[in-house]
Motif scaffolding. Structure first.
Motif, PDB file in Angstrom:
ATOM      1  N   GLY A 168      58.369  49.459   0.243  1.00  0.00           N
ATOM      2  CA  GLY A 168      58.455  49.049   1.635  1.00  0.00           C
ATOM      3  C   GLY A 168      57.351  48.069   1.999  1.00  0.00           C
ATOM      4  O   GLY A 168      56.207  48.205   1.566  1.00  0.00           O
ATOM      5  N   TRP A 169      57.647  47.085   2.821  1.00  0.00           N
ATOM      6  CA  TRP A 169      56.682  46.004   3.067  1.00  0.00           C
ATOM      7  C   TRP A 169      55.444  46.481   3.822  1.00  0.00           C
ATOM      8  O   TRP A 169      54.336  46.003   3.559  1.00  0.00           O
ATOM      9  CB  TRP A 169      57.359  44.830   3.769  1.00  0.00           C
ATOM     10  N   LEU A 170      55.583  47.423   4.727  1.00  0.00           N
ATOM     11  CA  LEU A 170      54.404  47.961   5.408  1.00  0.00           C
ATOM     12  C   LEU A 170      53.588  48.848   4.476  1.00  0.00           C
ATOM     13  O   LEU A 170      52.360  48.873   4.548  1.00  0.00           O
ATOM     14  CB  LEU A 170      54.821  48.737   6.659  1.00  0.00           C
ATOM     15  N   PHE A 171      54.265  49.558   3.588  1.00  0.00           N
ATOM     16  CA  PHE A 171      53.569  50.375   2.587  1.00  0.00           C
ATOM     17  C   PHE A 171      52.735  49.479   1.684  1.00  0.00           C
ATOM     18  O   PHE A 171      51.558  49.753   1.408  1.00  0.00           O
ATOM     19  CB  PHE A 171      54.588  51.171   1.774  1.00  0.00           C
ATOM     20  N   LYS A 172      53.335  48.377   1.217  1.00  0.00           N
ATOM     21  CA  LYS A 172      52.618  47.465   0.325  1.00  0.00           C
ATOM     22  C   LYS A 172      51.486  46.739   1.050  1.00  0.00           C
ATOM     23  O   LYS A 172      50.472  46.394   0.441  1.00  0.00           O
ATOM     24  CB  LYS A 172      53.598  46.459  -0.279  1.00  0.00           C
ATOM     25  N   LEU A 173      51.661  46.510   2.353  1.00  0.00           N
ATOM     26  CA  LEU A 173      50.606  45.871   3.137  1.00  0.00           C
ATOM     27  C   LEU A 173      49.367  46.749   3.238  1.00  0.00           C
ATOM     28  O   LEU A 173      48.252  46.251   3.408  1.00  0.00           O
ATOM     29  CB  LEU A 173      51.134  45.541   4.541  1.00  0.00           C
ATOM     30  N   GLY A 174      49.563  48.071   3.126  1.00  0.00           N
ATOM     31  CA  GLY A 174      48.444  49.002   3.221  1.00  0.00           C
ATOM     32  C   GLY A 174      48.345  49.714   4.547  1.00  0.00           C
ATOM     33  O   GLY A 174      47.305  50.294   4.872  1.00  0.00           O
ATOM     34  N   VAL A 175      49.436  49.691   5.337  1.00  0.00           N
ATOM     35  CA  VAL A 175      49.457  50.428   6.601  1.00  0.00           C
ATOM     36  C   VAL A 175      49.446  51.922   6.294  1.00  0.00           C
ATOM     37  O   VAL A 175      50.246  52.409   5.506  1.00  0.00           O
ATOM     38  CB  VAL A 175      50.701  50.059   7.426  1.00  0.00           C
ATOM     39  N   ILE A 176      48.546  52.653   6.926  1.00  0.00           N
ATOM     40  CA  ILE A 176      48.449  54.098   6.721  1.00  0.00           C
ATOM     41  C   ILE A 176      49.262  54.817   7.786  1.00  0.00           C
ATOM     42  O   ILE A 176      49.055  54.612   8.981  1.00  0.00           O
ATOM     43  CB  ILE A 176      46.981  54.563   6.774  1.00  0.00           C
ATOM     44  N   ASP A 177      50.198  55.611   7.349  1.00  0.00           N
ATOM     45  CA  ASP A 177      50.956  56.487   8.249  1.00  0.00           C
ATOM     46  C   ASP A 177      51.250  57.762   7.486  1.00  0.00           C
ATOM     47  O   ASP A 177      52.270  57.874   6.816  1.00  0.00           O
ATOM     48  CB  ASP A 177      52.248  55.813   8.713  1.00  0.00           C
ATOM     49  N   PHE A 178      50.343  58.715   7.584  1.00  0.00           N
ATOM     50  CA  PHE A 178      50.422  59.917   6.752  1.00  0.00           C
ATOM     51  C   PHE A 178      51.722  60.666   6.967  1.00  0.00           C
ATOM     52  O   PHE A 178      52.361  61.092   6.016  1.00  0.00           O
ATOM     53  CB  PHE A 178      49.232  60.823   7.047  1.00  0.00           C
ATOM     54  N   ALA A 179      52.138  60.839   8.229  1.00  0.00           N
ATOM     55  CA  ALA A 179      53.311  61.683   8.477  1.00  0.00           C
ATOM     56  C   ALA A 179      54.201  61.206   9.615  1.00  0.00           C
ATOM     57  O   ALA A 179      55.058  61.962  10.058  1.00  0.00           O
ATOM     58  CB  ALA A 179      52.871  63.125   8.753  1.00  0.00           C
ATOM     59  N   GLY A 180      54.027  59.979  10.110  1.00  0.00           N
ATOM     60  CA  GLY A 180      55.033  59.513  11.054  1.00  0.00           C
ATOM     61  C   GLY A 180      54.592  58.901  12.363  1.00  0.00           C
ATOM     62  O   GLY A 180      55.389  58.868  13.301  1.00  0.00           O
ATOM     63  N   GLY A 181      53.376  58.404  12.475  1.00  0.00           N
ATOM     64  CA  GLY A 181      52.970  57.772  13.726  1.00  0.00           C
ATOM     65  C   GLY A 181      53.813  56.568  14.070  1.00  0.00           C
ATOM     66  O   GLY A 181      54.235  56.385  15.211  1.00  0.00           O
ATOM     67  N   THR A 182      54.096  55.725  13.061  1.00  0.00           N
ATOM     68  CA  THR A 182      54.956  54.564  13.285  1.00  0.00           C
ATOM     69  C   THR A 182      56.427  54.925  13.092  1.00  0.00           C
ATOM     70  O   THR A 182      57.256  54.688  13.976  1.00  0.00           O
ATOM     71  CB  THR A 182      54.580  53.414  12.335  1.00  0.00           C
ATOM     72  N   ALA A 183      56.755  55.511  11.941  1.00  0.00           N
ATOM     73  CA  ALA A 183      58.152  55.745  11.589  1.00  0.00           C
ATOM     74  C   ALA A 183      58.840  56.735  12.522  1.00  0.00           C
ATOM     75  O   ALA A 183      60.053  56.640  12.750  1.00  0.00           O
ATOM     76  CB  ALA A 183      58.251  56.251  10.143  1.00  0.00           C
ATOM     77  N   VAL A 184      58.096  57.681  13.069  1.00  0.00           N
ATOM     78  CA  VAL A 184      58.690  58.703  13.934  1.00  0.00           C
ATOM     79  C   VAL A 184      58.370  58.432  15.403  1.00  0.00           C
ATOM     80  O   VAL A 184      59.262  58.189  16.215  1.00  0.00           O
ATOM     81  CB  VAL A 184      58.210  60.114  13.530  1.00  0.00           C
TER      82      VAL A 184
END
Length: 449
Positions: A168-184
């Motif tokens: 995923g492009w945000l994952f590769k960018l280095g965005v930290i989202d341990f359990a869902g701040g952005t995705a959820v």
């Protein structure tokens, strides 16, 4: 989710030994996350008026049905299948979950693919249910069900891939989202804003009292959410081998407590009272804010995140009166704002000593991580807001998203479900009983002794 775990490299070949302890741990966490959706139903159900209680409960429960089937058919493949351009995934083995070996491990983890799939399913279920709180009292149940199906397909599944899948492009960018701040939470909060811009305000908004009908239900729901959130956060590390899950567990408790106290302190200073609704809402705000950060910060950082989120979310819930949008149960004020706060504060409080070596500004890391977090927040917010608005508008044009005026006044429980939450008729043992209807009438009725 832990970096390096979510990978489909080498065709999901087993790279570790199956751990019965971690498998059992993750099944328990999956069940805890599942419990959060009924907890959310009670939390929202207590906050609405009597005439909308069942509809509010059903708007969460229907997500358990719809999203579960879509996840099995194609959702898991879109979210966590082989990456295509950092935008979406797909794997034919995941379609219907019918071509996965019983002991086939998830990437480099020590749990079966099936366990990871069901854990992630529970995240997919609760995310659209969160949106429903913004739409209380006024939408068609059929339109809502259709929106869930479309929204998870074109918004949640892709965003989950961006944030958590190895490619995923945000994952590769280095965005930290341990359990869902952005995705959820940012995802659901932005979607809530997009939909309410289409469906409009409730009849009587800012004129009629729209107080919660059952604060005990609200507190029960908040308690169930708090309990289930330990599975939500601690389970997102996918194992219990190295202490990271334990840190996430502790930070979840600490931040939630701090946020509740922060909200109550603001409420006392601003309005003069400590309310049960404020305590419940503050706790949820803390849970939301610590979700992306629980694997990146220390307990002291979790306290800071909790207090900041509690105060800012308490302030944000009043914005709907300033700007005139009708967010019925404060999904935007709590989930969107709380998700933004938690995601951005990683860029300040990340210690570099828990889930990864990424450090925030206060720990010598400069502005780099804060910049990455900002990109993740802005992109998920805008994508979800725009696409959710378009989906809601399309549904509104085709079938109408909102119930009729008479149905809204009478109550969506009767209109959509032909039921009422409470039966007041015959509630006494004397010769005459009084019953109160959803419209506030108090007719008398002769009953048998």
């Amino acid at each position: 989710m832990p970096p390096g775990i979510l990978t489909l490299a080498d065709g999901l070949a087993e790279k570790a030994t199956l751990s019965p302890a971690n498998t059992g741990f993750m099944l328990i966490c999956s069940a805890l996350v599942m419990l959060m959706t009924p907890g959310l139903a009670f939390f929202y159900g207590g906050m609405v008026r009597v005439k909308s209680v069942l509809n509010m409960l059903m708007m969460s429960f229907i997500s358990l049905g719809i999203v579960t089937l879509l996840w099995v058919l194609y959702g898991f493949g879109l979210a966590f299948g082989t990456d295509t351009g950092g935008i979406i995934g797909w794997s034919s083995d995941f379609a219907g979950l019918g071509h996965i070996g019983l002991t086939q491990l998830w990437g480099t983890s020590t749990i079966p693919v099936y366990v990871f799939a069901v854990f992630q399913l529970m995240f997919a279920v609760i995310t659209p249910a969160l949106i429903s709180g913004a739409l209380a009292d006024r939408v068609k149940f059929t339109a809502w069900a259709l929106f869930i199906a479309l929204w998870v397909t074109v918004v949640y599944f892709p965003v989950a891939h961006w944030v958590w899948a190895d490619g995923g492009w945000l994952f590769k960018l280095g965005v930290i989202d341990f359990a869902g701040g952005t995705a959820v939470h940012i995802n659901a909060g932005a979607a809530a804003l997009g939909v309410i811009l289409v469906v409009g305000k409730r009849i009587g908004f800012k004129k009629d009292p729209m107080r919660p009908h059952s604060l005990p239900l609200v507190m029960l729901g908040a308690g169930l959410l708090w309990f289930g959130w330990f599975g939500f956060n601690a389970g997102s590390w996918l194992n219990n081998d190295d202490g990271v899950a334990a840190v996430a567990f502790v930070n979840t408790q600490v931040a939630t407590a701090a946020a509740m106290l922060g909200w109550l302190a603001y409420e006392k200073l601003r309005h003069g009272s400590f309310t049960t609704l404020g305590a419940a809402s503050g706790a949820v705000a803390g849970l939301v804010a610590i979700t992306p950060a629980c694997g990146a910060v220390s307990p002291l950082g979790a306290i800071a995140i909790g207090v900041i989120a509690g105060v800012l979310c308490a302030m944000a819930v009043g914005l709907k009166y300033t700007f005139g949008y009708d967010d019925s149960l404060d999904v935007i004020g709590v989930h969107l704002v709380g998700g933004i706060v938690g995601s951005l504060l990683i860029g300040l409080f990340a210690t570099g000593g828990v889930q990864s070596d990424a450090k925030g500004l206060f720990y010598g890391g400069g502005f780099g991580q804060l910049g990455k977090q900002t990109v993740g927040v802005v992109c998920v917010l805008l994508y979800s807001l725009v696409v959710s608005y378009v989906l809601a508008k399309a549904i509104d044009l085709v079938m109408g998203f909102r119930v009729g005026e008479d149905e809204e006044i009478t109550g969506v429980d009767q209109a959509a479900h032909a039921e009422t939450a409470y039966d007041f008729a015959g509630a006494g043992g004397g010769t005459t009983a009084r019953r109160t209807t959803a419209l506030g009438e108090t007719p008398t009725k002769k009953v048998d002794a």
